[in-house]
Design a protein around this motif. Structure first.
Motif, PDB file in Angstrom:
ATOM      1  N   LEU A  78     -21.404 -44.695  -4.296  1.00 53.80           N
ATOM      2  CA  LEU A  78     -20.753 -44.146  -5.481  1.00 53.80           C
ATOM      3  C   LEU A  78     -19.659 -43.167  -5.078  1.00 53.80           C
ATOM      4  CD1 LEU A  78     -20.577 -43.786  -8.534  1.00 53.80           C
ATOM      5  CD2 LEU A  78     -22.362 -42.037  -8.364  1.00 53.80           C
ATOM      6  N   LEU A  79     -19.934 -42.324  -4.086  1.00 51.83           N
ATOM      7  CA  LEU A  79     -18.937 -41.365  -3.618  1.00 51.83           C
ATOM      8  C   LEU A  79     -17.686 -42.077  -3.138  1.00 51.83           C
ATOM      9  CD1 LEU A  79     -18.186 -38.435  -2.901  1.00 51.83           C
ATOM     10  CD2 LEU A  79     -19.314 -38.793  -0.692  1.00 51.83           C
ATOM     11  N   ASN A  80     -17.866 -43.197  -2.442  1.00 55.05           N
ATOM     12  CA  ASN A  80     -16.733 -44.002  -1.993  1.00 55.05           C
ATOM     13  C   ASN A  80     -15.846 -44.409  -3.149  1.00 55.05           C
ATOM     14  OD1 ASN A  80     -15.997 -44.606   0.573  1.00 55.05           O
ATOM     15  ND2 ASN A  80     -17.373 -46.343   0.816  1.00 55.05           N
ATOM     16  N   HIS A  81     -16.469 -44.943  -4.200  1.00 56.74           N
ATOM     17  CA  HIS A  81     -15.729 -45.369  -5.390  1.00 56.74           C
ATOM     18  C   HIS A  81     -15.053 -44.182  -6.078  1.00 56.74           C
ATOM     19  CE1 HIS A  81     -16.674 -49.624  -5.651  1.00 56.74           C
ATOM     20  NE2 HIS A  81     -17.935 -49.358  -5.353  1.00 56.74           N
ATOM     21  N   LEU A  82     -15.762 -43.082  -6.170  1.00 54.23           N
ATOM     22  CA  LEU A  82     -15.211 -41.904  -6.846  1.00 54.23           C
ATOM     23  C   LEU A  82     -14.002 -41.353  -6.103  1.00 54.23           C
ATOM     24  CD1 LEU A  82     -18.525 -40.040  -7.795  1.00 54.23           C
ATOM     25  CD2 LEU A  82     -16.999 -41.266  -9.348  1.00 54.23           C
ATOM     26  N   GLU A  83     -14.071 -41.298  -4.779  1.00 61.45           N
ATOM     27  CA  GLU A  83     -12.946 -40.766  -4.013  1.00 61.45           C
ATOM     28  C   GLU A  83     -11.718 -41.650  -4.149  1.00 61.45           C
ATOM     29  OE1 GLU A  83     -14.313 -40.041   0.003  1.00 61.45           O
ATOM     30  OE2 GLU A  83     -14.734 -37.947  -0.520  1.00 61.45           O
ATOM     31  N   GLN A  84     -11.941 -42.967  -4.219  1.00 62.25           N
ATOM     32  CA  GLN A  84     -10.810 -43.884  -4.359  1.00 62.25           C
ATOM     33  C   GLN A  84     -10.257 -43.891  -5.779  1.00 62.25           C
ATOM     34  OE1 GLN A  84     -11.968 -47.775  -2.932  1.00 62.25           O
ATOM     35  NE2 GLN A  84     -12.791 -46.950  -1.015  1.00 62.25           N
ATOM     36  N   SER A  85     -11.146 -43.800  -6.768  1.00 62.68           N
ATOM     37  CA  SER A  85     -10.714 -43.929  -8.160  1.00 62.68           C
ATOM     38  C   SER A  85     -10.268 -42.601  -8.780  1.00 62.68           C
ATOM     39  CB  SER A  85     -11.850 -44.515  -9.012  1.00 62.68           C
ATOM     40  OG  SER A  85     -12.248 -45.760  -8.514  1.00 62.68           O
ATOM     41  N   LEU A  86     -11.025 -41.550  -8.490  1.00 64.26           N
ATOM     42  CA  LEU A  86     -10.746 -40.259  -9.124  1.00 64.26           C
ATOM     43  C   LEU A  86     -10.139 -39.249  -8.170  1.00 64.26           C
ATOM     44  CD1 LEU A  86     -14.034 -39.826 -11.230  1.00 64.26           C
ATOM     45  CD2 LEU A  86     -11.845 -40.793 -11.965  1.00 64.26           C
ATOM     46  N   GLY A  87     -10.339 -39.454  -6.881  1.00 62.08           N
ATOM     47  CA  GLY A  87      -9.837 -38.528  -5.881  1.00 62.08           C
ATOM     48  C   GLY A  87     -10.925 -37.576  -5.406  1.00 62.08           C
ATOM     49  N   PRO A  88     -10.792 -37.050  -4.198  1.00 64.50           N
ATOM     50  CA  PRO A  88     -11.832 -36.190  -3.622  1.00 64.50           C
ATOM     51  C   PRO A  88     -11.975 -34.844  -4.313  1.00 64.50           C
ATOM     52  CG  PRO A  88      -9.902 -36.253  -2.198  1.00 64.50           C
ATOM     53  CD  PRO A  88      -9.689 -37.295  -3.247  1.00 64.50           C
ATOM     54  N   GLY A  89     -10.955 -34.443  -5.076  1.00 58.31           N
ATOM     55  CA  GLY A  89     -11.026 -33.137  -5.721  1.00 58.31           C
ATOM     56  C   GLY A  89     -11.515 -33.162  -7.148  1.00 58.31           C
ATOM     57  N   HIS A  90     -11.835 -34.348  -7.658  1.00 57.64           N
ATOM     58  CA  HIS A  90     -12.306 -34.442  -9.037  1.00 57.64           C
ATOM     59  C   HIS A  90     -13.703 -33.852  -9.154  1.00 57.64           C
ATOM     60  CE1 HIS A  90     -13.474 -36.196 -12.903  1.00 57.64           C
ATOM     61  NE2 HIS A  90     -12.185 -36.401 -13.111  1.00 57.64           N
ATOM     62  N   ARG A  91     -13.997 -33.258 -10.299  1.00 56.99           N
ATOM     63  CA  ARG A  91     -15.280 -32.557 -10.476  1.00 56.99           C
ATOM     64  C   ARG A  91     -16.470 -33.508 -10.290  1.00 56.99           C
ATOM     65  NH1 ARG A  91     -17.240 -33.677 -15.536  1.00 56.99           N
ATOM     66  NH2 ARG A  91     -15.763 -34.681 -16.958  1.00 56.99           N
ATOM     67  N   ILE A  92     -16.342 -34.761 -10.691  1.00 53.87           N
ATOM     68  CA  ILE A  92     -17.454 -35.701 -10.552  1.00 53.87           C
ATOM     69  C   ILE A  92     -17.635 -36.097  -9.089  1.00 53.87           C
ATOM     70  CG2 ILE A  92     -18.358 -37.948 -11.263  1.00 53.87           C
ATOM     71  CD1 ILE A  92     -16.695 -37.665 -13.805  1.00 53.87           C
ATOM     72  N   THR A  93     -16.532 -36.261  -8.359  1.00 61.21           N
ATOM     73  CA  THR A  93     -16.617 -36.552  -6.931  1.00 61.21           C
ATOM     74  C   THR A  93     -17.276 -35.398  -6.188  1.00 61.21           C
ATOM     75  OG1 THR A  93     -14.534 -37.783  -7.150  1.00 61.21           O
ATOM     76  CG2 THR A  93     -15.300 -37.309  -4.922  1.00 61.21           C
ATOM     77  N   ILE A  94     -16.861 -34.189  -6.522  1.00 65.07           N
ATOM     78  CA  ILE A  94     -17.453 -32.998  -5.898  1.00 65.07           C
ATOM     79  C   ILE A  94     -18.948 -32.933  -6.194  1.00 65.07           C
ATOM     80  CG2 ILE A  94     -17.467 -30.473  -5.898  1.00 65.07           C
ATOM     81  CD1 ILE A  94     -14.449 -30.634  -6.605  1.00 65.07           C
ATOM     82  N   LYS A  95     -19.310 -33.211  -7.435  1.00 64.76           N
ATOM     83  CA  LYS A  95     -20.715 -33.188  -7.832  1.00 64.76           C
ATOM     84  C   LYS A  95     -21.518 -34.204  -7.029  1.00 64.76           C
ATOM     85  CE  LYS A  95     -23.638 -33.673 -11.974  1.00 64.76           C
ATOM     86  NZ  LYS A  95     -23.635 -33.988 -13.429  1.00 64.76           N
ATOM     87  N   ALA A  96     -20.964 -35.400  -6.819  1.00 60.72           N
ATOM     88  CA  ALA A  96     -21.666 -36.433  -6.065  1.00 60.72           C
ATOM     89  C   ALA A  96     -21.877 -36.014  -4.619  1.00 60.72           C
ATOM     90  CB  ALA A  96     -20.883 -37.745  -6.125  1.00 60.72           C
ATOM     91  N   ARG A  97     -20.851 -35.465  -3.994  1.00 61.70           N
ATOM     92  CA  ARG A  97     -20.986 -35.063  -2.588  1.00 61.70           C
ATOM     93  C   ARG A  97     -21.975 -33.910  -2.446  1.00 61.70           C
ATOM     94  NH1 ARG A  97     -18.592 -36.251   2.045  1.00 61.70           N
ATOM     95  NH2 ARG A  97     -16.843 -37.395   1.143  1.00 61.70           N
ATOM     96  N   ASN A  98     -21.954 -32.966  -3.385  1.00 60.83           N
ATOM     97  CA  ASN A  98     -22.905 -31.849  -3.324  1.00 60.83           C
ATOM     98  C   ASN A  98     -24.339 -32.324  -3.529  1.00 60.83           C
ATOM     99  OD1 ASN A  98     -20.859 -30.024  -2.836  1.00 60.83           O
ATOM    100  ND2 ASN A  98     -20.727 -29.298  -4.940  1.00 60.83           N
ATOM    101  N   THR A  99     -24.517 -33.345  -4.368  1.00 63.80           N
ATOM    102  CA  THR A  99     -25.846 -33.917  -4.563  1.00 63.80           C
ATOM    103  C   THR A  99     -26.351 -34.569  -3.277  1.00 63.80           C
ATOM    104  OG1 THR A  99     -25.424 -34.303  -6.912  1.00 63.80           O
ATOM    105  CG2 THR A  99     -27.204 -35.571  -5.906  1.00 63.80           C
ATOM    106  N   ILE A 100     -25.452 -35.228  -2.548  1.00 61.29           N
ATOM    107  CA  ILE A 100     -25.825 -35.826  -1.269  1.00 61.29           C
ATOM    108  C   ILE A 100     -26.280 -34.748  -0.288  1.00 61.29           C
ATOM    109  CG2 ILE A 100     -24.893 -36.991   0.776  1.00 61.29           C
ATOM    110  CD1 ILE A 100     -23.145 -38.639  -1.159  1.00 61.29           C
ATOM    111  N   THR A 101     -25.530 -33.647  -0.233  1.00 62.24           N
ATOM    112  CA  THR A 101     -25.929 -32.548   0.648  1.00 62.24           C
ATOM    113  C   THR A 101     -27.315 -32.040   0.288  1.00 62.24           C
ATOM    114  OG1 THR A 101     -23.626 -31.850   0.964  1.00 62.24           O
ATOM    115  CG2 THR A 101     -25.332 -30.234   1.471  1.00 62.24           C
ATOM    116  N   ALA A 102     -27.570 -31.882  -1.005  1.00 64.62           N
ATOM    117  CA  ALA A 102     -28.874 -31.390  -1.456  1.00 64.62           C
ATOM    118  C   ALA A 102     -30.000 -32.347  -1.060  1.00 64.62           C
ATOM    119  CB  ALA A 102     -28.860 -31.181  -2.968  1.00 64.62           C
ATOM    120  N   LEU A 103     -29.752 -33.649  -1.189  1.00 59.02           N
ATOM    121  CA  LEU A 103     -30.763 -34.636  -0.803  1.00 59.02           C
ATOM    122  C   LEU A 103     -31.014 -34.636   0.709  1.00 59.02           C
ATOM    123  CD1 LEU A 103     -29.974 -37.742  -3.037  1.00 59.02           C
ATOM    124  CD2 LEU A 103     -32.120 -36.478  -2.959  1.00 59.02           C
ATOM    125  N   LEU A 104     -29.954 -34.498   1.481  1.00 64.45           N
ATOM    126  CA  LEU A 104     -30.104 -34.435   2.930  1.00 64.45           C
ATOM    127  C   LEU A 104     -30.899 -33.196   3.335  1.00 64.45           C
ATOM    128  CD1 LEU A 104     -26.505 -35.512   3.989  1.00 64.45           C
ATOM    129  CD2 LEU A 104     -28.615 -36.798   4.431  1.00 64.45           C
TER     130      LEU A 104
END
Length: 256
Positions: A78-104
């Motif tokens: 999902l993060l891959n799609h978000l970065e390509q579609s919305l960009g790495p700085g979009h709030r939803i992309t940021i939320k997805a990456r932070n969720t990954i960090t939390a899971l790790l």
């Protein structure tokens, strides 16, 4: 580092040719979180929901995958799609990456968590600026990983960048407007100083946090919680008069 992804998250042709609004992405993100992290749907149920309701193909999910790895794999896709579609700085992309960090972090995969969080901080700072809320909130994820592994000095360095302040003495005041992100980071700074054996600094930061919480929230649960911690630490350090004064504030807040 490369990740082995077990899910084909490509959309059908109709979805590929249509622009997705923020609301649509929000819907997909929430659904994926709900299915895998909260509702614990079976793989077959997930396939049906994602394919029939959202056009999200999940035909390559392996039945033997572990639940947490499965969640991470989906989020990385999902993060891959978000970065390509919305960009790495979009709030939803940021939320997805932070969720990954939390899971790790939850899976004790700290090296991967550090790499993911560090990458997130760099990207968000480049786009939004170092003092932006997006950058500071993302940096808190990095700070928490350092705290998890007991790297207190590194955690403290990140915290100082978040709050934009250095060491305090008992008379320190806040010269710039602080927000909720700063407040929670101040509590973390106090905890770090305790771990480093510097109780005076811990007390100073809790005082600053309590004052900031009072400014932001008044005599709220958040403020009382911080003052409770401060009062306890003051008593432990035999600073009874100060503890009594702060304790009176807690009593007043509870009555209010």
């Amino acid at each position: 580092m490369s990740y082995v992804l077990s899910m084909d998250t490509s959309f059908d042709e109709n979805r590929k040719t249509e622009g997705h609004s923020d609301e649509t992405w929000d819907m997909h993100y929430s659904t994926i979180r709900g299915l895998y992290l909260e509702n614990e749907k079976t793989l077959e149920e997930v396939r049906i929901v994602m394919q029939e309701q959202y056009g999200f193909r999940a035909t390559e999910l392996a039945a033997s995958s572990k639940q947490e790895n499965l969640s991470l794999n989906i989020l990385f896709n999902l993060l891959n799609h978000l970065e390509q579609s919305l960009g790495p700085g979009h709030r939803i992309t940021i939320k997805a990456r932070n969720t990954i960090t939390a899971l790790l972090r939850r899976g004790h995969r700290y090296e991967e968590a550090l790499q993911n969080a560090d990458k997130a901080v760099s990207k968000v700072m480049d786009i939004h600026g170092k003092r932006s809320l997006q950058a500071r909130a993302t940096a808190r994820q990095l700070e928490h990983v350092y705290m998890d592994i007991g790297s207190w000095s590194m955690a403290l360095t990140v915290c100082m960048d978040i709050v934009g302040q250095t060491q305090l003495d008992g008379s320190a005041t806040v010269s710039t407007k602080k927000d909720e992100c700063d407040l929670y980071t101040m509590e973390d700074v106090a905890k770090i100083h305790q771990q480093l054996g510097d109780n005076d600094q811990s007390i100073s930061w809790l005082m600053l946090a309590a004052t900031t919480a009072s400014t932001l929230f008044g005599a709220s649960v958040q403020t009382i919680h911080i003052v409770d911690k401060l009062e306890k630490l003051l008593v432990e350090q035999r600073r009874y008069d100060e503890a009594g004064l702060w304790g009176q504030l807690v009593s007043f807040g509870r009555k209010a």
